[in-house]
Motif scaffolding. Sequence first.
Motif, PDB file in Angstrom:
ATOM      1  N   LEU A  36       0.842  -1.194   0.000  1.00 35.82           N
ATOM      2  CA  LEU A  36       0.000   0.000   0.000  1.00 35.82           C
ATOM      3  C   LEU A  36       0.875   1.241   0.000  1.00 35.82           C
ATOM      4  CD1 LEU A  36      -2.860   1.285   0.295  1.00 35.82           C
ATOM      5  CD2 LEU A  36      -2.450   1.272   2.768  1.00 35.82           C
ATOM      6  N   SER A  37       1.947   1.206   0.791  1.00 38.86           N
ATOM      7  CA  SER A  37       2.855   2.352   0.861  1.00 38.86           C
ATOM      8  C   SER A  37       4.205   1.904   1.400  1.00 38.86           C
ATOM      9  CB  SER A  37       2.276   3.449   1.770  1.00 38.86           C
ATOM     10  OG  SER A  37       2.151   2.977   3.105  1.00 38.86           O
TER      11      SER A  37
ATOM     12  N   ASN B 246      -4.658  -3.704   6.049  1.00 40.69           N
ATOM     13  CA  ASN B 246      -3.277  -3.235   5.966  1.00 40.69           C
ATOM     14  C   ASN B 246      -2.462  -3.748   7.146  1.00 40.69           C
ATOM     15  OD1 ASN B 246      -4.109  -1.725   3.722  1.00 40.69           O
ATOM     16  ND2 ASN B 246      -4.606   0.042   4.988  1.00 40.69           N
TER      17      ASN B 246
ATOM     18  N   ILE C   7       6.855   9.447   1.816  1.00 43.37           N
ATOM     19  CA  ILE C   7       5.970   8.328   1.512  1.00 43.37           C
ATOM     20  C   ILE C   7       5.908   8.046   0.012  1.00 43.37           C
ATOM     21  CG2 ILE C   7       3.600   7.442   1.685  1.00 43.37           C
ATOM     22  CD1 ILE C   7       3.215   9.209   4.113  1.00 43.37           C
ATOM     23  N   ASP C   8       6.072   6.786  -0.348  1.00 41.20           N
ATOM     24  CA  ASP C   8       5.832   6.303  -1.702  1.00 41.20           C
ATOM     25  C   ASP C   8       4.556   5.458  -1.645  1.00 41.20           C
ATOM     26  OD1 ASP C   8       5.696   4.983  -4.113  1.00 41.20           O
ATOM     27  OD2 ASP C   8       7.739   4.204  -4.077  1.00 41.20           O
ATOM     28  N   ASP C   9       3.483   5.956  -2.245  1.00 42.82           N
ATOM     29  CA  ASP C   9       2.206   5.237  -2.207  1.00 42.82           C
ATOM     30  C   ASP C   9       1.809   4.757  -3.611  1.00 42.82           C
ATOM     31  OD1 ASP C   9       1.639   7.669  -3.302  1.00 42.82           O
ATOM     32  OD2 ASP C   9       0.048   8.203  -1.906  1.00 42.82           O
ATOM     33  N   SER C  10       2.798   4.267  -4.357  1.00 41.23           N
ATOM     34  CA  SER C  10       2.570   3.865  -5.747  1.00 41.23           C
ATOM     35  C   SER C  10       1.994   2.464  -5.914  1.00 41.23           C
ATOM     36  CB  SER C  10       3.886   3.952  -6.536  1.00 41.23           C
ATOM     37  OG  SER C  10       4.406   5.257  -6.499  1.00 41.23           O
ATOM     38  N   ALA C  11       1.666   1.797  -4.819  1.00 41.93           N
ATOM     39  CA  ALA C  11       1.027   0.473  -4.859  1.00 41.93           C
ATOM     40  C   ALA C  11       1.855  -0.533  -5.655  1.00 41.93           C
ATOM     41  CB  ALA C  11      -0.387   0.576  -5.422  1.00 41.93           C
TER      42      ALA C  11
ATOM     43  N   TYR D 123       6.706  -0.116   6.000  1.00 42.80           N
ATOM     44  CA  TYR D 123       5.932  -0.492   4.822  1.00 42.80           C
ATOM     45  C   TYR D 123       4.586  -1.081   5.227  1.00 42.80           C
ATOM     46  CZ  TYR D 123       8.039  -5.153   5.702  1.00 42.80           C
ATOM     47  OH  TYR D 123       8.464  -6.333   6.261  1.00 42.80           O
TER      48      TYR D 123
END
Length: 236
Positions: A178-179, A227, A190-194, A218
């Motif tokens: 998810l992130s 999650n 935050i990298d939330d690129s799935a 993560y």
Amino acid sequence: MKVPLLFALSSFLFFQSLHAAITITGTRIIYPSSKKIITVQLNNSANTPALAQVWLDDGDANNIPSADKLPFILTPALVQIGPEKGQMIRLLIKNTDYLPKDRESLFWFNVLDIPSSLKNEEQNKLNISIRSRIKLFYRPDKLNMSLVDAYKNLIFNYSQQTNELKIKNHSPYYISFLSIIYNPEKENVIDDSAHMLEPFSELKIKSNNSFKVIEIKYAIIDDFGANRFYTIPVKN
């Protein structure tokens, strides 16, 4: 064969009405190899009937594979669902002998929501069919690691020279992120690129971080769509 997109157009369009009445229960489908049949629940939340077209694909969203190229049978493939009613779609194993026994295999479950015909008084609307697509994981029995252990035992390496995060998955499971949070207690980028990591594979992610990454937090999406959060030191 190209995926059909069915839609209705009136002669004079004054405004648009986007229709998405059919929903799938759950965010992913798990097919254990010990099961001969599983079901997927569809629901129509609208107060009018809707037609649902259902199919599987093996990763190409723009193509419907022929039936002989898929290990499952899906029925019914086309069904009308009454107002505020539900419909079970059955998935049956046809032939999974060619699928790997030491890891999961990934397919995709598609639903095309085809709205009911427009009434005379509503003919100034554009009614568009909506497609939903979720992951279907075929999971062999007796894999050599539990799913929770797979979540916990990912290996993260970060190169400060190339600003590249490398994630290694030594498990037989697909891992859906998810992130990913870099230095959660400091910079909190935050990298939330799935991202999704395949079994026994490595994923490389470029970043624009100008700081030293020492820790990663993560979030993984589990079988139930919930999650799970983990924090791990990063190797540099």
